[in-house]
Design an enzyme around this catalytic site. Structure first.
Site, PDB file in Angstrom:
ATOM      1  CG  HIS A 201       8.171  -0.143   4.477  1.00  0.00           C
ATOM      2  ND1 HIS A 201       8.380  -0.518   3.169  1.00  0.00           N
ATOM      3  CD2 HIS A 201       8.011   1.201   4.450  1.00  0.00           C
ATOM      4  CE1 HIS A 201       8.365   0.549   2.384  1.00  0.00           C
ATOM      5  NE2 HIS A 201       8.126   1.606   3.137  1.00  0.00           N
TER       6      HIS A 201
ATOM      7  CD  GLU B 143       6.310   8.017   1.560  1.00  0.00           C
ATOM      8  OE1 GLU B 143       7.325   7.695   2.209  1.00  0.00           O
ATOM      9  OE2 GLU B 143       5.215   7.446   1.672  1.00  0.00           O
TER      10      GLU B 143
ATOM     11  CG  ASP C 193     -14.101  -0.833  11.833  1.00  0.00           C
ATOM     12  OD1 ASP C 193     -14.552   0.304  12.064  1.00  0.00           O
ATOM     13  OD2 ASP C 193     -14.520  -1.561  10.912  1.00  0.00           O
TER      14      ASP C 193
ATOM     15  CG  ASP D 108      10.053   5.886   0.701  1.00  0.00           C
ATOM     16  OD1 ASP D 108      10.686   5.123  -0.042  1.00  0.00           O
ATOM     17  OD2 ASP D 108       9.290   5.486   1.588  1.00  0.00           O
TER      18      ASP D 108
ATOM     19  NE  ARG E 268       4.824   3.898   6.963  1.00  0.00           N
ATOM     20  CZ  ARG E 268       6.085   4.096   6.573  1.00  0.00           C
ATOM     21  NH1 ARG E 268       6.442   5.253   6.036  1.00  0.00           N
ATOM     22  NH2 ARG E 268       6.993   3.153   6.740  1.00  0.00           N
TER      23      ARG E 268
END
Length: 257
Positions: A43, A146, A84, A172, A70
């Protein structure tokens, strides 16, 4: 102890949730010795380059804080590139089935256990420790529950081999249940308890985020193993509100005099 070992032993874990694209915020979190700094790429406009710099800032403090990301979606390419960058692991949003959880796990593992491509980057010492890094890679992998489908399939998701834990997204999940923000409601708490039971039945930790200070103790008492105790931008807003209110009250007192 590493973040992975704390989670897998179900030791209490405290985290800070980061949405501001500034390595200084992750550095400050590490200086305060949070167990984990969670970088939110779902987000926010945080880029891969900034994610790398945020991870580097945490490591530079030489504390035990580790970085979890996330990702924006359950995408093997994004997961590969984030790992990575040298972070401790990833959290996949909107995981709804065991198959999706298996895909998430596979994206974090090198062959033959998974599909993660081998590359030269920060996680492998830019190639200097490539073989050792590939052989000993052990990223934390968490599935976020969620949605209604995720809730319906949570027992199967929790049981996926290689998945380290579950994360409840209160905003959510409550929205998906048609009760946005009503985290005290019976329906929401029943959903939370089902997720907790699903994780704990297979001895996996369940985490969430506390959007209010009072929620920290509440969620721990409910049975959560890990709590992200706040969001960086909320700290800025709440602190700014207090400062502005202090100014306005002082001006008001002067006007009265």
């Amino acid at each position: 102890m590493t973040l992975a070992s704390k989670l897998r032993d179900r030791d209490p874990v405290v985290g800070n949730w980061l949405t501001l694209a500034d390595p200084a915020v992750t550095e400050a979190s590490a200086q305060l010795e949070f167990d984990v700094a969670v970088i939110d790429r779902e987000h926010t406009p945080i880029s891969l380059e900034t994610t790398t710099e945020m991870a580097r800032a945490v490591d530079a403090t030489r504390t035990d804080t580790e970085t979890l990301v996330r990702v924006s979606e359950n995408d093997a390419t994004e997961i590969k590139r984030v790992l990575d960058a040298g972070v401790a692991g990833v959290m996949g949003p909107m995981i709804e089935t065991a198959a999706e959880a298996q895909e998430l796990v596979a994206a974090t593992r090198y062959p033959p256990e998974g599909v993660r491509g081998v590359g030269i980057g920060r996680a492998t010492g830019y190639g200097d420790s490539l073989a050792d890094s590939v052989e000993n890679a052990d990223p934390v992998t968490i599935a976020q529950i969620e949605t209604r489908d995720g809730l319906a399939n949570v027992e199967e998701i929790a049981a996926v081999d290689g998945l380290d834990g579950l994360f409840v997204g209160p905003a959510d999940l409550s929205a998906a249940l048609g009760i946005f923000g009503e985290t005290d409601s019976e329906d929401f708490l029943e959903a939370v308890d089902r997720i907790l039971e699903a994780g704990h039945t297979v001895d996996k930790p369940v985490a969430t985020i506390a959007l209010e200070e009072a929620d920290v103790e509440r969620w721990l008492e409910r049975g959560f193993d890990a709590v992200m105790v706040g969001v960086d931008v909320d700290y800025v807003l709440s602190g700014s509100k207090r400062a502005k209110r202090a100014f306005e009250e002082a001006v008001g007192e002067q006007d009265v005099e």
